[in-house]
Design a protein around this motif. Sequence first.
Motif, short mmCIF file in Angstrom:
data_model
loop_
_atom_site.label_atom_id
_atom_site.label_comp_id
_atom_site.label_asym_id
_atom_site.label_seq_id
_atom_site.Cartn_x
_atom_site.Cartn_y
_atom_site.Cartn_z
N GLU A 104 0.86 -1.01 0.03
CA GLU A 104 0.05 0.09 -0.14
C GLU A 104 0.85 1.39 -0.08
O GLU A 104 1.59 1.30 0.78
N PRO A 105 0.98 2.19 -1.07
CA PRO A 105 -0.05 1.90 -2.19
C PRO A 105 0.74 0.90 -3.25
O PRO A 105 1.51 0.28 -3.06
N SER A 106 -0.29 0.50 -4.18
CA SER A 106 -0.04 -0.52 -5.06
C SER A 106 -0.34 -0.14 -6.59
O SER A 106 -1.32 0.78 -6.79
N LEU A 107 0.59 -0.74 -7.37
CA LEU A 107 0.20 -0.40 -8.88
C LEU A 107 0.52 -1.78 -9.72
O LEU A 107 1.22 -2.57 -9.19
N GLN A 108 -0.19 -1.82 -10.78
CA GLN A 108 0.08 -2.47 -11.66
C GLN A 108 0.57 -2.23 -12.99
O GLN A 108 0.31 -0.91 -13.58
N THR A 109 1.58 -2.80 -13.49
CA THR A 109 2.35 -2.44 -14.63
C THR A 109 1.31 -2.95 -15.83
O THR A 109 1.07 -4.01 -15.95
#
Length: 468
Positions: A392-397
Amino acid sequence: MSHVLHPIEKTIIKLLKTVPSLTEQEIAEKSSLSADQTRRGIEWLKLKNLANVVESEELFVSLGKNGVVARQEGLPERKLVNLLVAKPVLLDELRKKLLDETNIAIANAKRNDWITITKSDVGSLVSLKKEPEQTNEERLILQIGEGRLPVEKISDATALESLKKRPDFVIIESVKSKIISLTEGAKSIDTDAADSGAIDVEADVPRIFAARTHPLKDTINEIREIFVSLGFSEIVGSFAQPSFWNFDALFTPQDHPAREMQDTFYIKDKLAEKFATPAQVKRVSDSHKKGWKYQWNIDAAKKMVLRTHTTCVTIRYLAENRPDEARIFSLGRVFRNEKVSYKHLVEFNQVEGIVIGNKVSLRDLMGIQTEFYRKMGLNKIKFWPTFFPYTEPSLQTMVYNDRLDKWVELFGMGIFRPEVTRPFGITKPVLAWGGGIERIAMLKYGLDDVREFYNNNLSWLRSVPKCQ
């Protein structure tokens, strides 16, 4: 049609003109050719439709270890008869002499109606009805002798079947052979013609396929080299992990769907012992109680699983080493109990890594990922906000696939939640990412089905360029 013949082919044709049909072994024996040259020459002639090859199989029988003993000492029932010729003998006395052959000797002798057994005050008495003649089995054992006999020459098939039922009495061997003869076209070939040194300059050059590593392995090695070049060190861990490190240490609640049997491969009747220090277990337990509001169960943490990601290796490394600064990655096979499809396998390869430091941020993580993809030849990328249980936070490539003309998901990434790091005494931010290697390889090699990497399709494997 004219044929350019190799000297080996000419030798075989000349021989078969004098003897119409021969086996491979006979050709080798009657010519100056080695066994390997003979096999090669026959295959060449067969491909040119100059030789007929008929495969045959012949069965041979020889004596096994118990058959050899029976040939020298007699069958168990014959030994019994010999002991009873003079007078009846108590069964207990027979056991002392026949040992472990007693039961089979008694059974066969009774079936042949050679003996009678009567009760007496001193025990069971075994008597001989009459001294029997040589049996068909005994004759067959002598016929086979020390050598090997073709099954077709055995006239008493019943005796052979009877011996086959006795353990290690006979050995049946299958010997395959090839009978080679010339086709009509080959019979008219003049092997003394002047083409012996001729070379067909228009013939196709034989294709040679050099040994090489699998394309997926090439991708794995390339990823490893990229991260090493970026200053990362590799760590490794076991395929089988306690649920504590695979789930609990990563703040995955014990009632999470991913921990159920349909999503995870558990190792039956296997529990982990001493998988963490008491202090680590207590702090993880407290983190779950505070964050998820339930009573944490240590028995669930002991269950052994096939790791569902390589992050369990990373968190264990952090817990045991507690570094102030580090760049590490883990690469290896992971296991998910999923339905196999064009994009999912029950086991696949994953790369995962972390960066820990004083002032590292999400921007640094995005920069690392961008540089990694650039080195892999993927330049069109973007990052999309998402949710992951332990970051957290999180990202998707997202990477753009020109061939499919659409964006596809690759790595997930984010900053480890405090509930993951604080139980192990880590207070600095930890950047983390991970993803499947097969998905990257599918982009590199233009595949739409991940199963292609495991189909062992030689035509595809040989056609893949070594350098992309």
